[in-house]
Design an enzyme around this catalytic site. Sequence first.
Site, PDB file in Angstrom:
ATOM      1  N   GLY A  50       0.791  -1.236   0.000  1.00 26.35           N
ATOM      2  CA  GLY A  50       0.000   0.000   0.000  1.00 26.35           C
ATOM      3  C   GLY A  50       0.816   1.275   0.000  1.00 26.35           C
ATOM      4  O   GLY A  50       0.330   2.307   0.469  1.00 26.35           O
ATOM      5  N   HIS A 101       1.259   0.064 -13.475  1.00 21.06           N
ATOM      6  CA  HIS A 101       1.935  -1.191 -13.812  1.00 21.06           C
ATOM      7  C   HIS A 101       3.435  -0.925 -13.909  1.00 21.06           C
ATOM      8  O   HIS A 101       3.860  -0.016 -14.638  1.00 21.06           O
ATOM      9  CB  HIS A 101       1.400  -1.743 -15.132  1.00 21.06           C
ATOM     10  CG  HIS A 101       2.026  -3.054 -15.484  1.00 21.06           C
ATOM     11  ND1 HIS A 101       1.671  -4.235 -14.857  1.00 21.06           N
ATOM     12  CD2 HIS A 101       3.024  -3.366 -16.356  1.00 21.06           C
ATOM     13  CE1 HIS A 101       2.412  -5.217 -15.348  1.00 21.06           C
ATOM     14  NE2 HIS A 101       3.235  -4.719 -16.245  1.00 21.06           N
ATOM     15  N   MET A 137      -3.700  -7.123  -7.254  1.00 17.10           N
ATOM     16  CA  MET A 137      -3.076  -8.189  -8.032  1.00 17.10           C
ATOM     17  C   MET A 137      -4.068  -9.252  -8.491  1.00 17.10           C
ATOM     18  O   MET A 137      -3.736 -10.430  -8.571  1.00 17.10           O
ATOM     19  CB  MET A 137      -1.941  -8.817  -7.199  1.00 17.10           C
ATOM     20  CG  MET A 137      -0.872  -7.818  -6.777  1.00 17.10           C
ATOM     21  SD  MET A 137      -0.122  -6.878  -8.142  1.00 17.10           S
ATOM     22  CE  MET A 137       0.976  -8.116  -8.809  1.00 17.10           C
ATOM     23  N   ARG A 138      -5.290  -8.839  -8.816  1.00 17.99           N
ATOM     24  CA  ARG A 138      -6.260  -9.766  -9.397  1.00 17.99           C
ATOM     25  C   ARG A 138      -6.584  -9.327 -10.822  1.00 17.99           C
ATOM     26  O   ARG A 138      -6.683  -8.125 -11.091  1.00 17.99           O
ATOM     27  CB  ARG A 138      -7.570  -9.771  -8.587  1.00 17.99           C
ATOM     28  CG  ARG A 138      -7.421 -10.188  -7.154  1.00 17.99           C
ATOM     29  CD  ARG A 138      -6.951 -11.605  -6.992  1.00 17.99           C
ATOM     30  NE  ARG A 138      -7.833 -12.603  -7.595  1.00 17.99           N
ATOM     31  CZ  ARG A 138      -7.498 -13.880  -7.746  1.00 17.99           C
ATOM     32  NH1 ARG A 138      -6.300 -14.312  -7.373  1.00 17.99           N
ATOM     33  NH2 ARG A 138      -8.339 -14.739  -8.281  1.00 17.99           N
ATOM     34  N   ILE A 139      -6.761 -10.312 -11.676  1.00 16.89           N
ATOM     35  CA  ILE A 139      -7.209 -10.009 -13.040  1.00 16.89           C
ATOM     36  C   ILE A 139      -8.707  -9.736 -12.984  1.00 16.89           C
ATOM     37  O   ILE A 139      -9.479 -10.541 -12.444  1.00 16.89           O
ATOM     38  CB  ILE A 139      -6.904 -11.197 -13.976  1.00 16.89           C
ATOM     39  CG1 ILE A 139      -5.387 -11.351 -14.124  1.00 16.89           C
ATOM     40  CG2 ILE A 139      -7.567 -10.994 -15.336  1.00 16.89           C
ATOM     41  CD1 ILE A 139      -4.960 -12.595 -14.879  1.00 16.89           C
ATOM     42  N   THR A 146      -8.899  -1.390 -19.453  1.00 15.05           N
ATOM     43  CA  THR A 146      -9.904  -1.845 -20.411  1.00 15.05           C
ATOM     44  C   THR A 146      -9.936  -3.369 -20.327  1.00 15.05           C
ATOM     45  O   THR A 146      -9.297  -3.956 -19.441  1.00 15.05           O
ATOM     46  CB  THR A 146      -9.555  -1.381 -21.839  1.00 15.05           C
ATOM     47  OG1 THR A 146      -8.276  -1.923 -22.176  1.00 15.05           O
ATOM     48  CG2 THR A 146      -9.519   0.137 -21.943  1.00 15.05           C
ATOM     49  N   GLU A 187       6.683   5.841  -9.335  1.00 15.93           N
ATOM     50  CA  GLU A 187       5.253   5.509  -9.223  1.00 15.93           C
ATOM     51  C   GLU A 187       4.552   6.540  -8.352  1.00 15.93           C
ATOM     52  O   GLU A 187       3.462   7.025  -8.663  1.00 15.93           O
ATOM     53  CB  GLU A 187       5.060   4.112  -8.612  1.00 15.93           C
ATOM     54  CG  GLU A 187       5.675   3.002  -9.424  1.00 15.93           C
ATOM     55  CD  GLU A 187       5.218   1.618  -9.001  1.00 15.93           C
ATOM     56  OE1 GLU A 187       4.139   1.488  -8.387  1.00 15.93           O
ATOM     57  OE2 GLU A 187       5.936   0.640  -9.300  1.00 15.93           O
ATOM     58  N   GLU A 216      -8.495  -5.592 -21.961  1.00 14.65           N
ATOM     59  CA  GLU A 216      -7.239  -6.292 -22.244  1.00 14.65           C
ATOM     60  C   GLU A 216      -6.276  -6.129 -21.070  1.00 14.65           C
ATOM     61  O   GLU A 216      -5.996  -4.988 -20.661  1.00 14.65           O
ATOM     62  CB  GLU A 216      -6.627  -5.672 -23.508  1.00 14.65           C
ATOM     63  CG  GLU A 216      -5.465  -6.447 -24.073  1.00 14.65           C
ATOM     64  CD  GLU A 216      -4.784  -5.665 -25.202  1.00 14.65           C
ATOM     65  OE1 GLU A 216      -3.618  -5.948 -25.486  1.00 14.65           O
ATOM     66  OE2 GLU A 216      -5.429  -4.749 -25.756  1.00 14.65           O
TER      67      GLU A 216
HETATM   68  C1  GAR Z   1       3.647  -1.446  -7.340  1.00 16.01           C
HETATM   69  O1  GAR Z   1       4.970  -1.561  -7.784  1.00 16.01           O
HETATM   70  C2  GAR Z   1       2.683  -1.509  -8.511  1.00 16.01           C
HETATM   71  O2  GAR Z   1       3.187  -0.902  -9.671  1.00 16.01           O
HETATM   72  C3  GAR Z   1       2.554  -2.997  -8.697  1.00 16.01           C
HETATM   73  O3  GAR Z   1       2.496  -3.521  -7.396  1.00 16.01           O
HETATM   74  C4  GAR Z   1       3.256  -2.677  -6.528  1.00 16.01           C
HETATM   75  C5  GAR Z   1       2.381  -2.312  -5.342  1.00 16.01           C
HETATM   76  O4  GAR Z   1       3.107  -1.617  -4.380  1.00 16.01           O
HETATM   77  N1  GAR Z   1       1.392  -3.326  -9.447  1.00 16.01           N
HETATM   78  C6  GAR Z   1       1.331  -4.361 -10.285  1.00 16.01           C
HETATM   79  O5  GAR Z   1       2.249  -5.138 -10.460  1.00 16.01           O
HETATM   80  C7  GAR Z   1      -0.003  -4.505 -11.002  1.00 16.01           C
HETATM   81  N2  GAR Z   1       0.101  -5.488 -12.031  1.00 16.01           N
HETATM   82  P1  GAR Z   1       2.356  -0.875  -3.196  1.00 16.01           P
HETATM   83  O6  GAR Z   1       1.397  -1.909  -2.585  1.00 16.01           O
HETATM   84  O7  GAR Z   1       3.435  -0.502  -2.242  1.00 16.01           O
HETATM   85  O8  GAR Z   1       1.631   0.302  -3.762  1.00 16.01           O
END
Ligand code: GAR
Length: 221
Positions: free
Chosen positions: A17, A114, A95-97, A146, A179, A148
């Site tokens: 988070g 991402h 992390m769910r599709i 979207t 990020e 995809e």
């Molecule tokens: C982040 O690096 C984000 O880009 C990635 O998970 C991490 C979450 O970190 N997201 C994905 O891989 C989505 N496919 P956080 O819980 O510290 O924000």
Amino acid sequence: MIDHPKARLAILISGRGSNLQVFIDACASGELEADIALVVSNKPDAAGLQRATRAGLATGCIDHRDYATREEFDQALVDALLPLQPDLVILAGFMRILTPVFIRPFYGRLLNIHPSLLPKYPGLNTHQRALDAGDGEAGVTVHFVTLELDGGPPVIQARVSVVAGDTAESLAERVINREHIIYPIAARWHLQGRLKLKDEGAYLDGDPIPPTGIQYHENLA
Ligand code: GAR
């Protein structure tokens, strides 16, 4: 004086988070004129839930293991979020599709972050894949969601150089700093009504956004 109610965010997480924390801080400081209406995790032990609780936010856990299908899980998410009428739904390390059951009701107001320079490396283990490919750069992309997977139109992208001796962990550490800068920018654009998803792609201030997103630089407003 007309009282403009603040925009409402819903944030979905699965883990640490740190991106959620950036949104908590941006809403508190006024950098984002928004309230976080709900934080939902699919994992009961996600550390991000504690961050949300500490900030006094409403939280929920919808455990994907309690649902037989992705669609049923997604419907439970929709049932939790839709009554709150969020202006923007933020996937922050979720992390769910997702299936169309969730994506359709929030289409155009659903953003994901991402950790790769999309369209490179959708899916998992992005930093290791960049290293294995010998890439000179890695990075992160905020994009509209979207149907995809990791394939919706990019909004903003930030790059970092790969340096000698980098590991997936060291790269991830540099990328996460980016990020935390670019995700609130994309959210602010959306809440200001400047960022739109149309059939042909993403638009900022009426102009089409390039296929790899707007490249982050320090003077981006
Ligand atoms: C982040 O690096 C984000 O880009 C990635 O998970 C991490 C979450 O970190 N997201 C994905 O891989 C989505 N496919 P956080 O819980 O510290 O924000």
